[in-house]
Design an enzyme around this catalytic site. Sequence first.
Site, PDB file in Angstrom:
ATOM      1  CG  HIS A 297      -5.226  -0.654   3.476  1.00 44.18           C
ATOM      2  ND1 HIS A 297      -5.317  -0.109   2.214  1.00 44.18           N
ATOM      3  CD2 HIS A 297      -4.482   0.218   4.202  1.00 44.18           C
ATOM      4  CE1 HIS A 297      -4.655   1.037   2.185  1.00 44.18           C
ATOM      5  NE2 HIS A 297      -4.150   1.253   3.374  1.00 44.18           N
ATOM      6  CG  ASN A 298      -7.100  -1.267  -1.152  1.00 41.05           C
ATOM      7  OD1 ASN A 298      -6.171  -1.123  -0.360  1.00 41.05           O
ATOM      8  ND2 ASN A 298      -6.904  -1.373  -2.451  1.00 41.05           N
TER       9      ASN A 298
ATOM     10  CE  LYS B 100      -2.999  -2.255  -0.752  1.00 44.23           C
ATOM     11  NZ  LYS B 100      -3.567  -2.223  -2.033  1.00 44.23           N
TER      12      LYS B 100
ATOM     13  CB  SER C 194      -0.904   0.024   1.227  1.00 47.65           C
ATOM     14  OG  SER C 194      -1.634   1.229   1.233  1.00 47.65           O
TER      15      SER C 194
ATOM     16  CD  GLU D 219      -7.286   3.754  -0.207  1.00 45.22           C
ATOM     17  OE1 GLU D 219      -6.352   3.058   0.235  1.00 45.22           O
ATOM     18  OE2 GLU D 219      -7.417   4.001  -1.424  1.00 45.22           O
TER      19      GLU D 219
END
Length: 482
Positions: A185-186, A182, A128, A189
């Site tokens: 995480h996105n 990940k 990231s 976001e």
Amino acid sequence: QAANIGVVGLAVMGSNLARNLASREGNTVAVFNRTYAKTDELVTEHPEAGFVPTSSYEEFAAALQKPRTAIIMVKAGAGTDAVIDELLRVFEPGDIIVDGGNALFTDTIRREKAVRETGVNFVGMGVSGGEEGALLGPSLMPGGPDESWATLGPILKSIAAVAEGEPCVTHVGHDGAGHFVKMVHNGIEYADMQLIAEAYDLIRRGTGKSPAEIADVFAEWNRGELESYLIEITAEVLRQVDAATGEPLVDVIVDQAGAKGTGGWTVQTAIDLGVPVSGIAEAVFARSLSSHPEQREVSGELPGWHDADAVPPVRDADAFIENVRLALFASKIVAYSQGFDEIRAGAAHYGWDIDLGAVSKIWRGGCIIRAQFLNRIADAYDAEPGLPVLLTAPYFVEALGRAQAAWRRTVVYAATAGIPAPAFSSSLAYYDGLRAERLPAALIQGQRDFFGAHTYKRIDKPGTFHTLWSGDRTEVEAEDTH
Ligand code: NBP
């Protein structure tokens, strides 16, 4: 000179990661790209990196010290499979292939299984931080087997971002764990960006402040508990003036948000796991709604509650902005809590031993959602590693209690004024859902039993029951058909 690490795929991410690796003491980096011109360009432009250029997979394998370690940074999907096949042709048991692309974690699980049979170690790694992160220090989320972490760990620690003295990398868990984390995480976001966008919209339409004035508000917020990269860049974007028209840039950008799919994966996976990530889902759907101009053409035909342009102006702009700030903070806590809930559920389902506190720590630097706030999450999991819902940690309970009145007022204002605030509203609804002693889910069970004999449980005795709705409506004991 033999290289200790190699990079395959030299588009922007691979080139920058290769340069980052080369800049660290002791590393010699072999590079390979399907189209050789890109390899040539990188090596020519960066003689200081001391790259070992290679023009075939055989040459690439020969350039690497054993056990060989290669990081793949190619377009996720078929490109990744193609490169893995080529590397397996020239690699040997004990070598390590790291996929740093944005792979879907189930693909990573499949690849890890297939590659393991050859004796080569496969590591799916979330990267990231975009181009700049790759070059200067990304947040790294490697999965894969323990043996590979022994070799990879020191190299990854040397190139990762550093937050409060600690490198932003940890061995997340086996096979697809890194890409799973990940992905979430996105998703977080997406939610964070949507919440910030809703805050901006409410302030702009509620107070009539200009983008530049709102930039000052965000800059101020960035000095408090909301301090984060996304708040910081929001101020920068709002302050930007378009050179061609002299208008604020945000007013000349087409209001249709793009997406590359990882937010959608987070929601699809959450549905499969039965985890309510409503804030993330609203963020994904808000982008979808924005991207249908043909549907939005009807906007003039849809009546609002008040007459045209009659968004009721707020009486006290400063108080209103403070309410929005608290609503943003509370909704953000919900979004992160939901995201960590998805990681917890994914770990349980796929058998990964994921340290949630360590995950929050590696997001403190290098990545897009880096924020002060992640320290509070790490503290919460340090104090109680088995915390069932993050937002019930004492710090968050206190923050939500403090924000609550402002949060509710903000959602009421949005609904009254007709300003869409889907992530604010759904986060509040989720919070109230968790708080409720009784949910109307009881009625849904009754409806399900009525039309489908799906049965229900009773609060006063064990067992499974069914009411004979189409008969005499007496209750019978039933098989559990949940
Ligand atoms: P791209 O996603 O645009 O991929 C281009 C690279 O893939 C080129 O090196 C290209 O080689 C190679 N490639 C393709 Br396409 N098909 C191939 C094949 N069949 N065999 C070998 N190589 C092939 O590059 P990027 O934007 O640098 O991203 C790389 C990875 O990093 C992606 O998985 C991306 O999702 C991920 N990622 C990107 C970001 C970001 O901010 N951009 C952040 C985090 C992760 P060629 O030169 O011969 O066409």
